[in-house]
Write an enzyme that holds these catalytic residues in place. Sequence first.
Site, PDB file in Angstrom:
ATOM      1  N   GLY A 105     -10.609  15.271-109.378  1.00 49.56           N
ATOM      2  CA  GLY A 105     -10.483  15.727-110.754  1.00 49.56           C
ATOM      3  C   GLY A 105     -10.211  14.572-111.692  1.00 49.56           C
ATOM      4  N   GLY A 151      -9.853  17.078-105.457  1.00 52.02           N
ATOM      5  CA  GLY A 151     -10.453  18.354-105.821  1.00 52.02           C
ATOM      6  C   GLY A 151     -11.681  18.698-105.012  1.00 52.02           C
ATOM      7  CD  GLU A 174      -4.416  13.571-103.372  1.00 52.36           C
ATOM      8  OE1 GLU A 174      -5.390  14.322-103.583  1.00 52.36           O
ATOM      9  OE2 GLU A 174      -4.136  13.112-102.243  1.00 52.36           O
TER      10      GLU A 174
END
Length: 386
Positions: A105, A151, A174
């Site tokens: 994303g 995502g 992440e």
Amino acid sequence: MQGPIQRLVYTFGQRTCSQLPIIGSAAISNTKPTTMALSVRQSSSSVLATESSNKGMIILNRPKALNAINLEMVRKIYKHLKKCEKSKSLVIIKGTGEKAFCAGGDVRALVEAGPTDESKSFFREEYSTNALIGNYKIPYIAIIDGITMGGGVGLSVHGKYRVASDRTLFAMPETAIGLFPDVGGSYFLPRLQGKLGLYLGLTGYRLRGGDVFYSGIATHYCESSKIPDLETALLNCPDADDVPELLQKYHSTPEKPFSLQPVLEQINKNFSADSVEGILENLQNDGSEWAKKTLETLSKMSPTSMKVTFRQLELGSQLSLAQCLIMEYRLAVRHLERSDFKEGVRALLIDKDQKPQWQPTKLADVTEEHVQWFFRKLPDTEELKL
């Protein structure tokens, strides 16, 4: 030259590109004309929804942005999935181009906006889509041919069938940007063999090609040159019950063995500690070249993100997918409010100095109280409803 973490995380920061022309499914790269007629309707410039009499296909169409998703795209995908579930026999989801299925994303836009309603809506509606995929009533086939991160993992891993190729590159990086492995990471990562999921979640290690199949992320492996034929076969199969047999027909054993096989025992041993600090201590005592490289990788990650991720996966191992996504939505809102997320994106995606100033800078200074704050229940009106 970009370092491995920068190359991984940069894909998350793609900005919305100019509108792309709508093209028919037969013209899209890697899509072979089928013997059945497919109608193509415009969902948006970046999502193509193709339909036949009883098959559905969703094509992520932002190749210049590695098919990164935004809120508009999530809404279109969700709407088409709901429609197909009632009217089609199967759904295929894929990305345009040869580089990516979906690279994640637009986190840069999220941190620049801050904890706004739209930012929260992105996570809320993305996670709702993940939940829909995880409980989809008809066969859902994700062709993860290329980069699949963040995502993109959420749009594939919860589906019944995930087809990797020699071009697949999977990662959940992440912790390098002060976030946590979301999109249901707390559900699927702890359910991989041994401590592999925790290792992938903390380090952001990249799985390539056959590794994605051997790890359990993908259910099948197909050479990229044969994927157009696989798509054609799926779109022409007379009965959805034939899907398993068709996928098996095009499945092949990857040429290379699992790259992590030689260190799986070490991963299980070192990452079985009951804390992040314990993992680091185990790696230091291990002393192998692999352990030293893993320690070096972990030293670059947000200390807060590592502790939150450890707790997240620990809790997620005992929760349903829906419960995991509800928990992750709380984490996402907290990360928008106060975390290392903004600083991580600044350092790796905006200024690109590769020198994030994590707060706090040491694991020992990340208190239990602070970790628990991320997991606190939101007001009832703000909780994710699934």
